[in-house]
Design an enzyme around this catalytic site. Structure first.
Site, short mmCIF file in Angstrom:
data_model
loop_
_atom_site.label_atom_id
_atom_site.label_comp_id
_atom_site.label_asym_id
_atom_site.label_seq_id
_atom_site.Cartn_x
_atom_site.Cartn_y
_atom_site.Cartn_z
N GLY A 123 43.61 39.20 32.08
CA GLY A 123 44.90 39.86 32.30
C GLY A 123 46.01 38.87 32.56
CE LYS A 144 43.42 32.93 38.30
NZ LYS A 144 42.21 32.75 39.11
CG ASP A 156 52.80 39.83 37.81
OD1 ASP A 156 51.61 39.48 37.73
OD2 ASP A 156 53.53 39.54 38.78
N GLY A 157 50.60 39.54 34.96
CA GLY A 157 50.11 38.38 34.22
C GLY A 157 50.45 37.04 34.86
NE ARG A 214 40.78 29.77 34.79
CZ ARG A 214 40.32 30.91 35.32
NH1 ARG A 214 40.01 30.95 36.59
NH2 ARG A 214 40.16 31.96 34.57
NE ARG A 221 36.01 35.35 32.59
CZ ARG A 221 36.66 34.98 33.67
NH1 ARG A 221 36.40 35.56 34.82
NH2 ARG A 221 37.58 34.05 33.60
CG ASP A 293 35.39 40.59 36.98
OD1 ASP A 293 34.72 41.19 37.82
OD2 ASP A 293 36.56 40.20 37.19
CG ASP A 303 37.93 34.12 37.73
OD1 ASP A 303 38.43 33.24 36.99
OD2 ASP A 303 37.91 35.32 37.43
P1 AMP Z 1 40.08 38.87 39.69
O1 AMP Z 1 39.93 39.72 40.91
O2 AMP Z 1 41.06 37.76 39.83
O3 AMP Z 1 38.79 38.41 39.14
O4 AMP Z 1 40.75 39.81 38.57
C1 AMP Z 1 40.17 41.02 38.14
C2 AMP Z 1 40.91 41.49 36.92
O5 AMP Z 1 42.27 41.71 37.20
C3 AMP Z 1 40.87 40.53 35.74
O6 AMP Z 1 40.81 41.29 34.56
C4 AMP Z 1 42.20 39.81 35.86
O7 AMP Z 1 42.64 39.30 34.63
C5 AMP Z 1 43.10 40.94 36.34
N1 AMP Z 1 44.26 40.43 37.08
C6 AMP Z 1 44.28 39.90 38.31
N2 AMP Z 1 45.53 39.55 38.66
C7 AMP Z 1 46.32 39.86 37.61
C8 AMP Z 1 47.72 39.74 37.35
N3 AMP Z 1 48.57 39.24 38.24
N4 AMP Z 1 48.16 40.16 36.14
C9 AMP Z 1 47.33 40.69 35.23
N5 AMP Z 1 46.02 40.83 35.42
C10 AMP Z 1 45.52 40.42 36.60
MG MG Z 2 38.33 37.26 37.64
#
Ligand code: AMP
Ligand code: MG
Length: 548
Positions: A123, A144, A156-157, A214, A221, A293, A303
Site C-alpha cells: 500500500g 517505502k 495515503d501511501g 529497502r 511474504r 503479511d 517490515d
Molecule cells: P503493516 O501493518 O505495516 O504491515 O501494513 C499492513 C497493510 O497496510 C499493508 O498492506 C500496508 O501496505 C498497508 N499500509 C500501512 N500503512 C499504509 C499507508 N500509510 N498507506 C497505504 N497503505 C498502508
Molecule cells: Mg507489512
C-alpha cells in the site's frame, strides 16, 4: 528486462540516465516471470490473476538525503560517492527513475492478529526492480512511503520520519548483529508533512514525511501465497511458487518441481524461520506485528514497525500498544506465533500438493530446528562448551526465573555475566560491583530476590568449574553472541528527534556504533546504557503503535 507483452504504467517520472544508479544492471525476474495487473492506474481495487500492479512513485516536494548505508551501496555495486549526486535523493525519494527501473507494487494478503484480512498488498511500498550483480546475486530495491498504489485502501501511501528512521537504523543494526534481515540503502526526507493520529486517540498531527529504500533478495511474504490459495487461483499460485523456487531456492533442485519439492520448500522455509526466531530471542528483539503479511518467505526480518528491544526481561512485553490487550506478539509468544504463521503458509501451498500429510511433516522442521538451535543459543550465551541436559536445562529454567524476579536489563545482564570469575569467592560483592548495572532499581537487590540471584550465580559458577575453559576465553566467546549494543528504543528516539530537524548526524553516529555491536567501544558507552527514567513513559521509547 520486463515482459514486453504486458501493459506498463505510462512513464511520467523522468529517467536520470547519468545517475550512478543508472549504471546498475536491472534484471526484473519477478516482473518477467509473473502475471501483471492489466490496469495501470492508482485506483484502489481488488487485483485478481496477477502478482503485482505497475505503479510509479508519486513525487515529493523536496527530497533530501538524511542518511545512507555505505555497506548496502557497495552490496548493490554503487560507487562510494554516489550518494552525493543530487539524483540519488531524487530517485530514492521517488521523484525520478534510474535506467532499467520498472516500478510496481506487489499483491498479497494476510492474517492480521489471527484473522484473515483478505487482500492487503504494497500500500505504500513500491519496488523499483532487481539489481543483478556480477556474481549472479539479485537485490530488489523497494521504496517505502513512496505514495499511493492500488493496494493503499483508505491510507495515503506515505511514511513518517520517525518510523522511517527506525526502519533504516534497525535493518542495519540487525544485519550487523548477525540476524537475517532486509537491508536499508537510504533515508530521504520528503519535505512534505504527513498527518498521523499516533495513538489513535483522535489527535491527528502533522509530522515530517520520509522514504526509505529497502534492499533484499526478495520481499515475498507468506501472504503472497496465501492470497492466491484463498482465491483458489491455483495456476497463478503455481507460477508464483515455481518462480520462488527457481529464483530463491535453487538448492531444491529440478526445474520442474513436484509435490515433494513443494513440501521440501515448506520445510526449508520452516527451518529458516526457526533460525530467525532463535536469533530474535537471543538479542531480545520483539517484532511487534507478526502478521502473515510481515513474514518473509526467505526467513528475513521484514517490515520494521512498532518493534522494540527487551530492556527489562519480561516475556509478556510488547512495544506495540495496538496489541497491548491480547499481547499476541509479545516476546515470549514469538516462536509459537511463527509456527502458527507457517501453518497458514502450509495451507497456502496445499492446493499444489493436494495432500496435507507431507506438509505436516515438513512443518516439523520448525520445532526440530527451533529446539536444537535454541539450546545451542543459550549454551553459547552462557559460555558453556557442552550442553549437559540433566543439569543445564535446570540452570536455564532458573536463569529465566532470576531474570524476571526484578527489573533486569537483558542485554547488560549477559554482558556483565561474562565477567564472572569461576573462582570468585565473594558473589555478593561481585553482584554489587559488577552485575549491579543490569538492574533498574538497586533497592530490588535485597532479601529473597538477592538470595535467589546469588544462588543462581553460585550454581552457574559450579557449572563453569566443570568445564575446562579459562575465564578470559569464555568471556570472549560470550561477547560474540551477547551484544553490547542493540538499538534501544530511547536511543532510536534521540536520532529521530534530530532527524525531524533535518539533522542525520546521530543516525550516522549510531550506524557506526551498531556496525560493531559486540565490541565494547568505550567512547560510545552512553548508547549501551539502560533506559533512562525519562524514556519510561515517553511515546516512541516504551510505547509504539502501528501508526507510521
Ligand atoms: P503493516 O501493518 O505495516 O504491515 O501494513 C499492513 C497493510 O497496510 C499493508 O498492506 C500496508 O501496505 C498497508 N499500509 C500501512 N500503512 C499504509 C499507508 N500509510 N498507506 C497505504 N497503505 C498502508
Ligand atoms: Mg507489512
Amino acid at each position: 528486462m520486463t515482459n514486453p507483452s504486458q501493459p506498463r504504467a505510462a512513464g511520467l517520472l523522468p529517467v536520470r540516465d547519468d545517475a550512478a544508479l543508472s549504471a546498475l544492471c536491472f534484471d526484473n525476474r519477478f516482473l518477467r516471470e509473473l502475471p501483471a495487473d492489466p490496469l495501470t492506474d492508482r485506483r484502489r481495487r481488488q487485483v485478481h490473476g496477477a502478482c503485482y500492479s505497475y505503479v510509479e512513485p508519486t513525487p515529493v516536494r523536496d527530497p533530501k538525503l538524511v542518511a545512507h548505508s555505505a555497506e548496502v551501496a557497495a552490496l548493490i555495486g554503487l560507487p562510494e560517492e554516489s550518494y552525493r549526486e543530487p539524483s540519488f535523493a531524487e530517485i530514492l525519494g521517488g521523484n525520478a527513475l534510474a535506467k532499467g527501473m520498472t516500478p510496481y507494487a506487489a499483491c498479497y494478503g494476510g492474517h492480521q492478529f489471527g484473522s484473515w484480512a483478505g487482500q492487503l498488498g504494497d500500500g505504500r511500498a513500491i519496488s523499483l526492480g532487481e539489481v543483478l550483480r556480477p556474481d549472479g546475486e539479485h537485490w530488489e530495491l523497494q521504496l517505502k512511503g513512496a505514495g499511493p498504489t492500488p493496494y493503499s485502501r483508505t491510507a495515503d501511501g506515505r511514511a513518517v520520519m520517525r518510523s522511517s528512521v527506525r526502519e533504516f537504523l534497525c535493518s542495519e543494526a540487525m544485519h550487523h548483529l548477525g540476524v537475517p534481515t532486509t537491508r536499508a540503502l537510504s533515508l530521504v526526507a520528503t519535505g512534505e508533512a504527513v498527518v498521523r493520529d499516533m495513538f489513535y486517540d483522535g489527535r491527528p498531527a502533522e509530522e515530517p514525511g520520509a522514504v526509505v529504500c529497502r534492499v533484499a533478495p526478495s520481499f515475498l511474504r507468506f501472504g503472497n501465497y496465501q492470497l492466491l490459495a484463498f482465491r483458489r487461483d491455483v495456476p497463478t499460485l503455481k507460477q508464483l511458487v515455481d518462480h520462488t523456487l527457481a529464483a530463491h531456492f535453487p538448492e531444491l533442485g529440478p526445474l520442474h518441481p513436484t509435490k515433494e519439492t513443494y513440501a521440501r520448500f515448506l520445510g526449508v522455509v520452516a527451518e529458516r524461520t526457526a533460525r530467525l526466531l532463535v536469533h530474535w530471542q537471543r538479542v531480545g528483539f520483539v517484532h511487534g506485528v507478526m502478521n502473515t503479511d510481515n513474514m518473509s518467505i526467505l526467513g528475513l526480518t521484514i517490515d520494521y514497525g512498532p518493534y522494540g528491544w527487551l530492556e527489562d526481561y519480561d516475556p509478556t512485553w510488547t512495544p506495540n500498544t495496538t496489541d497491548s490487550s491480547g499481547r499476541r506478539y509479545c516476546f515470549g509468544n514469538q516462536p509459537g506465533v511463527a509456527f502458527w504463521n507457517l501453518v497458514r503458509l502450509a495451507e497456502g501451498i496445499l492446493p499444489l500438493v493436494g495432500d496435507a500429510r507431507p506438509l505436516e511433516e515438513a512443518l516439523l522442521a520448525f520445532p526440530h530446528t527451533f529446539e536444537r538451535e535454541q539450546a545451542a543459543m543459550i549454551k553459547s550465551k552462557l559460555g558453556l562448551t557442552a550442553w549437559r541436559p540433566d543439569e543445564d536445562a535446570e540452570l536455564e529454567k532458573e536463569l529465566y526465573n532470576v531474570l524476571q524476579l526484578v527489573e533486569t536489563d537483558m542485554t547488560i545482564f549477559f554482558r556483565q555475566l561474562a565477567w564472572l570469575p569461576q573462582q570468585e569467592p565473594d558473589l555478593s560483592t561481585w553482584l554489587d560491583q559488577v552485575l549491579t548495572s543490569a538492574y533498574y532499581r538497586q533497592e530490588d537487590l535485597q532479601g529473597p530476590h538477592r538470595a535467589a540471584i546469588l544462588k543462581w550465580l553460585g550454581r552457574y559458577q559450579q557449572r563453569l568449574r566443570k568445564q575446562d575453559l579459562p575465564d578470559q576465553l569464555r568471556r570472549d566467546k560470550m561477547n560474540q553472541v551477547n551484544p553490547r549494543y542493540v538499538l534501544r528504543n530511547y536511543v532510536a528516539q534521540l536520532a529521530i528527534d534530530r532527524a525531524e530537524q533535518g539533522d542525520g548526524s546521530l543516525i550516522y553516529r549510531l550506524l557506526q556504533v551498531l556496525r560493531h555491536p559486540y565490541d565494547d567501544q568505550p567512547e560510545s558507552a552512553e548508547y549501551a546504557e539502560k533506559r533512562p527514567e525519562w524514556a519510561r513513559h515517553r511515546p516512541g521509547c516504551s510505547m509504539l503503535s502501528c501508526s507510521s
